[in-house]
Scaffold this active site. Structure first.
Site, PDB file in Angstrom:
ATOM      1  N   CYS A  77      16.182   4.663  10.444  1.00  0.00           N
ATOM      2  CA  CYS A  77      15.632   4.421  11.785  1.00  0.00           C
ATOM      3  C   CYS A  77      14.779   3.142  11.790  1.00  0.00           C
ATOM      4  CB  CYS A  77      14.879   5.652  12.288  1.00  0.00           C
ATOM      5  SG  CYS A  77      14.530   5.589  14.048  1.00  0.00           S
ATOM      6  N   HIS A 174      17.675  10.395  10.857  1.00  0.00           N
ATOM      7  CA  HIS A 174      16.663  10.774   9.868  1.00  0.00           C
ATOM      8  C   HIS A 174      17.128  11.882   8.933  1.00  0.00           C
ATOM      9  CE1 HIS A 174      13.452   8.473  11.807  1.00  0.00           C
ATOM     10  NE2 HIS A 174      13.938   8.895  12.966  1.00  0.00           N
ATOM     11  N   GLU A 176      15.893  12.593   6.287  1.00  0.00           N
ATOM     12  CA  GLU A 176      14.681  13.157   5.680  1.00  0.00           C
ATOM     13  C   GLU A 176      14.071  14.266   6.530  1.00  0.00           C
ATOM     14  OE1 GLU A 176      14.925  10.300   7.213  1.00  0.00           O
ATOM     15  OE2 GLU A 176      13.059   9.750   8.250  1.00  0.00           O
TER      16      GLU A 176
END
Lengths: 193, 295
Positions: A77, A174, A176
């Site tokens: 991002c 994302h 993560e």
């Protein structure tokens, strides 16, 4: 294997959790000297303008460019924006990936979304990768040396959300923020290669 | 391709993108530009900073939509706006405007003295204030996707921010030493949903991002809150009530990133000009305290 996570601002701790889970040691990078001894670097999600300004102030732009020339680097991002050569805005960028970014390509926070992607380079490629897009950018165009890793399907047909150029990886979403560690494993495979 | 919007993961996720950053109160588009230039991760658009709300007195309400829209047009970073506690129509209006986060805030005059907004009903995420763990988990139970310890807004006195952060973080540490069978009694004692008490214990932190707010006026104040264990800081009156807002804003951003590096904090704190004058919290009458609003 030691992976640094640029920790100027953003969700660097979330990346560290997944990197440790897939077997890497991790450390936080806020100053140029903290790049020493790293085998790869993740630039997390956050605010790309904030990360860029802090990188300029603390003398990280050139050291990061040198690092990216010889080591795998992955931006998610804001990190992808920071790696790009053009964000169509006036903001500090590393400019090491031959991609043009459209920031906030889907609109504001109320337009943020989750969606399943097909990402053939991951292990178990038939299983969709559940991706989280938050005020997300798009990769509007990619240069010749850039391999497109994933695109959106219907509605945004053909729009690029993940790309790789040599040892550099950019994702508009994302990984993560999910429990699926396949993207982190894929990045580690680039580091090991 | 199936798209899901307005999920809790997306609401909470935007706050995760704010971590390690500074969110600044701005009252004009010019302020918003200065904040963005300084490296703010988001701005809070409002008509008056808390220090001026104190001076003006009267009823403090949601800001004029025209001002909020102008600020949204000026910056590329996320824009937050405040609604009154319990005023779900102000929240509906803010959602309709397309703001990125709503602060259901004690800085404005409460519209409901018993209930907060049912935040699950909205696609836009909410941040709420808290003074202790019970209040934080009640707000999360109602759907808040981000918390901020309240401090005492508009004072420039960091003492209440410290008190509230220590209370929340201290209770989380205490929770982790408890036996499983003690959790229900603890949930009852602090007035928090049991499931969230269990989740907090397991995580060793609040289930959502937690910033500090209310009284932060210097780079050292910001770093103090970060070292205490919050995820980032809100600065309200502290920037635009100071002598050189642009420099101070940048210095607070830098100190928040390098909060563990006293040499860098010293360097960025040099020659910032006048800090906001401030009011000692002990000089406030009970009725002038904003942090006690919230149920």
């Amino acid at each position: 294997m030691r992976i640094g996570v640029l920790a100027l601002q953003g969700d660097f701790a979330e990346h560290q959790i997944l990197l440790r889970r897939v077997g890497a040691e991790t450390s936080q990078v806020r100053l140029p000297a903290e790049l020493d001894g790293l085998d790869g670097l993740v630039i997390p999600g956050g605010e790309s303008t904030t990360i860029g300004k802090l990188a300029v102030t603390f003398g990280l732009i050139e050291p990061l460019r040198r690092f990216a020339a010889s080591h795998p680097v992955w931006g998610t991002c804001a990190g992808a924006i920071f790696l790009s050569k053009d964000s169509q805005r006036d903001q500090p960028l590393l400019g090491v990936m031959d991609i043009t970014i459209t920031r906030n390509a889907f609109g504001r926070q109320v337009d943020s979304f989750e969606a399943d992607l097909l990402v053939p380079v991951l292990t178990d490629p038939e299983r969709p990768f559940h991706a989280v897009f938050i005020r997300a950018p798009l990769i509007a165009s990619a240069g010749k040396g850039v391999e497109v890793i994933s695109k959106l399907s219907d509605g945004h047909a053909g729009q690029i959300v993940a790309a790789r150029q040599g040892n550099m990886l950019a994702t508009a979403f994302h990984p993560e923020l999910t429990n699926d560690d396949r993207f982190h494993r894929y990045f580690l495979s680039l580091v090991k290669a | 391709m199936e798209k899901e919007v307005g999920t809790f993961a997306l609401k909470k996720g935007l706050a995760q993108m704010f971590k390690g950053g500074v969110i600044m109160d701005v009252v004009t588009s010019e302020h918003a530009r200065i904040a963005e230039q300084a490296g703010a991760v988001a701005v809070m658009a409002l008509e008056r900073v808390p220090a001026d709300i104190r001076v003006a007195g009267g009823v403090a309400r949601m800001s004029d939509p025209a001002l909020i829209l102008e600020i949204m047009d000026t910056v590329t970073i996320p824009v937050m706006a405040k609604c009154r506690i319990g005023h779900f129509v102000e929240a509906q209006v803010l959602e309709a405007l397309g703001v990125d986060y709503i602060d259901e805030s004690e800085v404005l005059t409460p519209a409901d003295e018993a209930h907060h907004i049912d935040k699950h009903l909205f696609k836009v995420p909410f941040v709420c204030g808290c003074r202790n763990l019970g209040e934080a988990l009640r707000r999360i139970g109602e759907g808040a996707a981000m918390m901020r310890t309240k401090g005492e807004a508009g004072t420039g006195d960091v003492v209440e921010a410290v008190r509230h952060a220590r209370s929340v973080l201290g209770d989380i540490r205490r929770l982790q030493t408890m036996a499983q069978e003690e959790l229900m009694a603890f949930a009852k004692e602090i007035g928090a949903p049991y499931e969230l008490v269990c989740e907090t214990r397991e995580l060793g932190r609040l289930p959502v991002v937690n910033f500090a707010a209310g009284g932060i006026a210097t780079p050292a104040d910001a770093a103090l809150m970060m070292q205490l264990g919050v995820d980032g800081v809100f600065v309200g009156s502290g920037i635009f009530k100071s002598g050189d807002p642009a420099r101070r804003a940048k210095a607070i951003v830098e100190a928040t990133t390098h909060y563990k590096e006293p040499k860098i904090i010293a360097e960025v704190s040099r020659g910032l000009g006048e800090a906001m004058v401030g009011i000692g919290v002990t000089q406030l009458a009970e009725g002038e305290r904003l942090a006690v609003r919230g149920w």
